[in-house]
Design an enzyme around this catalytic site. Sequence first.
Site, PDB file in Angstrom:
ATOM      1  CG  ASP A 192     -14.909 -10.373  24.179  1.00  0.00           C
ATOM      2  OD1 ASP A 192     -14.980 -10.479  22.944  1.00  0.00           O
ATOM      3  OD2 ASP A 192     -15.489  -9.499  24.832  1.00  0.00           O
TER       4      ASP A 192
ATOM      5  CG  PHE B  86     -20.556  -6.989  21.675  1.00  0.00           C
ATOM      6  CD1 PHE B  86     -20.904  -6.847  23.011  1.00  0.00           C
ATOM      7  CD2 PHE B  86     -20.563  -5.856  20.885  1.00  0.00           C
ATOM      8  CE1 PHE B  86     -21.265  -5.607  23.531  1.00  0.00           C
ATOM      9  CE2 PHE B  86     -20.917  -4.609  21.391  1.00  0.00           C
ATOM     10  CZ  PHE B  86     -21.273  -4.482  22.729  1.00  0.00           C
ATOM     11  CG  HIS B  87     -15.845 -10.971  18.767  1.00  0.00           C
ATOM     12  ND1 HIS B  87     -14.784 -10.403  18.080  1.00  0.00           N
ATOM     13  CD2 HIS B  87     -16.960 -10.544  18.124  1.00  0.00           C
ATOM     14  CE1 HIS B  87     -15.229  -9.677  17.088  1.00  0.00           C
ATOM     15  NE2 HIS B  87     -16.560  -9.738  17.096  1.00  0.00           N
ATOM     16  N   PRO B  88     -17.488 -13.342  22.839  1.00  0.00           N
ATOM     17  CG  PRO B  88     -19.473 -13.684  24.033  1.00  0.00           C
ATOM     18  CD  PRO B  88     -18.846 -12.791  23.000  1.00  0.00           C
TER      19      PRO B  88
END
Length: 540
Positions: free
Chosen positions: A301, A476-478
Amino acid sequence: MTLSDLQCDFLIIGAGTAGCVLANRLSANPANDVVLLEAGGKDDYFWINIPIGYLYTINNPRTDWCYAIEPDPGLNGRSIGYARGKVLGGCSSINAMIHMRGQQSDFDYWASLGNRGWSWREVLPVFKRMEDYQHGADDLHGAGGELRVEERRVNWEILDAWRDAAVECGIPKIAEFNRGDNFGTAYFQMNQRRGVRWSAARAYLRPALKRPNLRVLTGAQAHRLCLETRNGVPSATGVEAHFLKQGLRKISARRQVILAAGSIGSPQLLQVSGIGPGALLQKNGIEVVRELPGVGENLHDHLQIRMIYKVHNTITLNDRANSLIGKAAMGLEYLLFRTGPLTMPPSQLGAFARSDPDQQSANIEWHVQPLSLDKFGDPPHKFSAITPSVCNLRPTSRGHVRIKSADPTAYPAITLNYLSTAEDQAVAVAGMHFTRRIMRAGALKKYSPEEWKPGLEVQSDRDLIKAAGDLGTTIFHPVSTCRMGDDPQAVVDDRLAVHGVANLRVIDASIMPRITSGNTNAPTVMIAEKGAEFILQDCR
């Protein structure tokens, strides 16, 4: 037909960004019977459409799964919230709306691993086709597509000055990102239409809702995939899902089951269904149907380090938001003109650069905000401020998503292991030093910036790493928990079919071999567009 004997050709699990795209594309042929399953509700909540409404949709169980990560040593033992959309449109209904493709090197790297069809040259036509670009079509942009891309609708003097300061530090002004090499500073473009959020639900799903061959079922949480073994090979035949009113029901798919539940939901559903690391499944009393050790692994992330500076002689969002008159003026401007601060994503201005000269392309990015707060969801500080958050675009730290029990409703353990490698620590320190250099530039002198966090007393590399752990938080970039490839850790092949399981695909951000340089929503739309093409080609 009752829910207990519901059947379809294509079953899509998850109506987030990817699921909405898939529902549109697969139902375009009236011969295809498509069901779209969503655990959350409809996207009719007032705050979804207003861009700044993310303040009220994130950490709200009506629209967010409200996950939290495991206490992280790299964050000095902190656990942080991990928002994931639980509503039609998924994260595109609650996210920052920033339209960012990534860089050419991202996709060429994917292709270099043996993933056919995923180079920049091959994905660029897909990006163009899906876009409706405000300035019209050209060699690098598309017009007339579903996903609207527009410029910002509010300006801040302090952001213009920060951009000038970046130029003084060797980061050139560019007209926009999304041209393959993002080195430079520009204002972000957004997925909005005239000041209204343009989510995947609005862009892709709503135009398809009138099709009789598409059924959208909300309030239905998938519990387990239905799997049958045929000639020694597991095959997906449907899903058991729990409906709020009807209870547990089975939905059967004659042709394909497609997982589009995201980088947390997709690996969790695979694991509770018996597909994943054998030891983990056996530990939780789950029969191993197909051992795939990479399911849930390789999680990474973008960690942003939120340095905060007090400023003077200017107006920031802190000032306007802390004034009753300012709040009223912002609301009235949005009501009358669909402009102003209520159209803002969390960050408006961006910059890309190299943390050191040995980097082949830009590897750090700033999200610059004309505001400051202690943590997301808190009120702005009482002083004028700017927050230049810097993040490592290509982290080497890896975590995982692992079920804690066989209960499909129990949240899995989400472990990021932020800043766990020497490389990530070095980039964090370099990014903070670079930020300080920009804030000392002449273009910002009239605003007398004062470093509030972490504070100028923090100088040594060791102290800066600790400060990064204190200030760092997710963007919030998994990605990558069902990684694409043909190595032992890969979960899907380059046509997004699950290795060793027939009639099952994963199509969402979890398939990325490595994270893209920037926000991940636009690449997820592209992945879904390509995934729909693969399905339609393979299921003729």
